[in-house]
Design a protein around this motif. Sequence first.
Motif, PDB file in Angstrom:
ATOM      1  N   ALA A 298       0.865  -1.174   0.000  1.00 41.49           N
ATOM      2  CA  ALA A 298       0.000   0.000   0.000  1.00 41.49           C
ATOM      3  C   ALA A 298       0.901   1.223   0.000  1.00 41.49           C
ATOM      4  N   ILE A 299       0.762   2.065  -1.033  1.00 39.33           N
ATOM      5  CA  ILE A 299       1.698   3.172  -1.267  1.00 39.33           C
ATOM      6  C   ILE A 299       0.950   4.493  -1.319  1.00 39.33           C
ATOM      7  N   ARG A 300       1.468   5.493  -0.643  1.00 36.47           N
ATOM      8  CA  ARG A 300       0.893   6.841  -0.741  1.00 36.47           C
ATOM      9  C   ARG A 300       1.372   7.476  -2.049  1.00 36.47           C
ATOM     10  N   PRO A 301       0.447   7.879  -2.929  1.00 35.47           N
ATOM     11  CA  PRO A 301       0.851   8.348  -4.259  1.00 35.47           C
ATOM     12  C   PRO A 301       1.057   9.855  -4.362  1.00 35.47           C
ATOM     13  N   ASP A 302       1.411  10.515  -3.253  1.00 30.05           N
ATOM     14  CA  ASP A 302       1.547  11.972  -3.265  1.00 30.05           C
ATOM     15  C   ASP A 302       3.005  12.426  -3.236  1.00 30.05           C
ATOM     16  N   GLY A 303       3.929  11.509  -3.539  1.00 23.19           N
ATOM     17  CA  GLY A 303       5.337  11.868  -3.505  1.00 23.19           C
ATOM     18  C   GLY A 303       5.892  12.242  -4.865  1.00 23.19           C
ATOM     19  N   LYS A 304       7.179  12.527  -4.888  1.00 24.83           N
ATOM     20  CA  LYS A 304       7.909  12.840  -6.112  1.00 24.83           C
ATOM     21  C   LYS A 304       9.204  12.031  -6.126  1.00 24.83           C
ATOM     22  N   GLY A 305       9.596  11.587  -7.300  1.00 30.59           N
ATOM     23  CA  GLY A 305      10.839  10.843  -7.418  1.00 30.59           C
ATOM     24  C   GLY A 305      10.735   9.455  -6.825  1.00 30.59           C
ATOM     25  N   ASP A 306      11.828   8.933  -6.321  1.00 26.79           N
ATOM     26  CA  ASP A 306      11.860   7.596  -5.732  1.00 26.79           C
ATOM     27  C   ASP A 306      11.323   7.660  -4.305  1.00 26.79           C
ATOM     28  N   VAL A 307      10.160   7.041  -4.080  1.00 26.04           N
ATOM     29  CA  VAL A 307       9.497   7.127  -2.774  1.00 26.04           C
ATOM     30  C   VAL A 307       9.580   5.809  -2.007  1.00 26.04           C
ATOM     31  N   THR A 308      10.463   4.901  -2.448  1.00 22.82           N
ATOM     32  CA  THR A 308      10.535   3.578  -1.837  1.00 22.82           C
ATOM     33  C   THR A 308      10.758   3.654  -0.332  1.00 22.82           C
TER      34      THR A 308
END
Length: 429
Positions: A298-308
Amino acid sequence: MIRPMRFSVLFFLSLTVVSSRAGENWPSFRGNQQGHAANASVPLLWSASKNIRWKTPIAGKAWSSPIVSGDICYITTATDKSESTPRAAIGSDAPTPNTTNSLRALALKLSDGKILWDTEVFNLPVDRIHKKNSHASPTPVFDEGRLFVHFGHLGTACLNASTGEINWKQESLSYAPVHGSGSSPIIVGDKLIYSADGSQNPCLIALNKGDGTVAWKKTRSFTPRNNFSFATPLLIEVKGQAQVVSPCSGGVIAYDPETGEEIWKCAYGDGYSVTPQPVFAHGLIYVSSGFDRAIAYAIRPDGKGDVTATHIAWEYSKTVPKESSFIVVGDEFYMNDDKGVLTCLDAKTGAFHYTERLRPEGGYSASPVYASEHLFFTNGEGITSVIKPGKTFQKVAENTLGEYGLSSMAVISNGFLHRTEKHLFRIGQ
């Protein structure tokens, strides 16, 4: 500032709530891409002889799902001389010599299953595929009177949905598949977007839907051991910005649909042969990492670039499907693995609720749907388990058609369209 794409995104996502008064609407893989038909009133019980409105024989072999617009349903199929070959033999190391695939699109009347038109789109030599795959596995898309059919590395085309006449073909984007093709395309504004994750140079491609020319093509930025995957992209909106979320080997990437530029990406190691379409709910994107050992993220999709390292909200590593897609209903997240083990988690936190086997045996490839306040999980032998959503396992019915099939069901206002190896069924009272 809100981008002009916003209207297109919200319009597409609103397709889930179109009422039967406006005509039937299940325009793409998983309908609204989430598998929901909340306003439908469907039967919970059926069999090969009960609650069947009609069944129509469909020539060839194909695992694409049916789609619906108004009073017409559409499917694709592939016919060739090897269709009489036993199922287990298809996908062997050598293609059948001196044969061709007739890759076709069909329109049927929703009222009685009568075939209105049947168009050959491509006729190509038989190539090697996995024994569970077909040469017509991607699901078509309906948009504004046009039917977009996609056969992976074999080509893409746009047809007049009323007549079956071919408007354009795109045959210049061949790639080296592994096990055949499976990813379905999606419509985003004026573009048709699909993944092309073959053995070399995997990428995401956007075509101009008006003429089939290439709008953009973006090579994946992961370098796993195995490049091939089959996941259908998902269109979402985050803070007014449209994103096309596309799992691939090595990780999942969100793209700007206008330019194809990466917005963010999240790695999951050497995961490959990724097939489940992502799901978006509660501000989270849910993805499976594929083979060899699937993990649900489950990933928050509000980041930029590599959000790992920063945007994974939770993960779960037991009984995660490698083929069927997830589904979220309310606050619960559901997944059934390839052997039919159903797991329910809290969608926001990943907290465990239950794990139960749907059936003692049988493989699961089709993605589940939600309608009439119930979940429907179908296995390869045509058996559908009906589950009441909630934090405890409640199996309320089990229905058998008695025919093999791997396609996901389409939902209409009062029933389902279910494709098997030989027929298209309309289930309903």
